[in-house]
Scaffold this active site. Structure first.
Site, PDB file in Angstrom:
ATOM      1  N   CYS A 134      -4.290   1.882  -4.816  1.00 61.05           N
ATOM      2  CA  CYS A 134      -3.647   2.960  -4.066  1.00 61.05           C
ATOM      3  C   CYS A 134      -2.344   3.411  -4.709  1.00 61.05           C
ATOM      4  CB  CYS A 134      -3.409   2.529  -2.615  1.00 61.05           C
ATOM      5  SG  CYS A 134      -2.413   1.029  -2.482  1.00 61.05           S
ATOM      6  N   HIS A 165       0.885  -1.161   0.000  1.00 65.43           N
ATOM      7  CA  HIS A 165       0.000   0.000   0.000  1.00 65.43           C
ATOM      8  C   HIS A 165       0.920   1.206   0.000  1.00 65.43           C
ATOM      9  CE1 HIS A 165      -3.119   2.861   1.078  1.00 65.43           C
ATOM     10  NE2 HIS A 165      -2.311   3.307   2.017  1.00 65.43           N
TER      11      HIS A 165
END
Length: 158
Positions: free
Chosen positions: A108, A27
């Site tokens: 993301c 992420h």
């Protein structure tokens, strides 16, 4: 000028085993002006998927599946805090709604790439999204990893 940082997090402990072969599940978010901007999916129509959090705070703002790995200086921006907030708001309305999130094709890291390019004209390192890029070359995996509302839409179009 304000520094633009890429904050990278390991997802799960899987990376303990896969990083040696150059793959990982990560992420990422972009940090500047004391705020980190990230992107995640949800099923609420018309709402942004972009969120703000305390930088590097995987214990409070993310969940136990995330472990902070590192911050990478990407460059600097001359944009003000309010200009950055305006850009983030526009991205949330136009490109990064919660429903447009896709684990492989629009995640993301894609958000971090876009925001970094706007802020300082620099890409994020390729290794951050390498696994998603590899999976994107296998169409049945892309479809399998699509959120349910996106799979339903595809079936209706056929």
């Amino acid at each position: 000028k304000e520094p633009v940082l890429l904050n990278v997090y390991d997802l799960w402990n899987l990376n303990d085993y896969t990083i040696a072969v150059g793959l990982g599940v990560f992420h990422s978010g972009i940090q500047l002006y004391g705020t980190e901007y990230g992107y995640a999916g949800h099923d609420n129509p018309g709402m942004t998927g972009i969120f703000e959090m305390e930088p590097c705070n995987n214990k409070g703002d993310l969940n136990e599946s995330f472990r902070f790995r590192q911050s990478i200086l990407l460059g600097y921006t001359s944009l003000s805090r309010s200009e950055v907030q305006r850009i983030v708001k526009q991205l949330g309305r136009r490109q990064f709604s919660g429903r447009s999130y896709h684990l492989v094709a629009h995640n993301c890291n894609h958000f971090s790439m876009k925001l970094a390019d706007i802020l300082c004209g620099r890409p994020i390192p390729g290794w951050v999204n390498r696994l998603a890029n590899l999976i994107s070359r296998v169409p049945f995996l892309v479809k399998y990893l699509s959120p349910p509302h996106q799979r339903r839409q595809r079936r209706r179009r056929i």
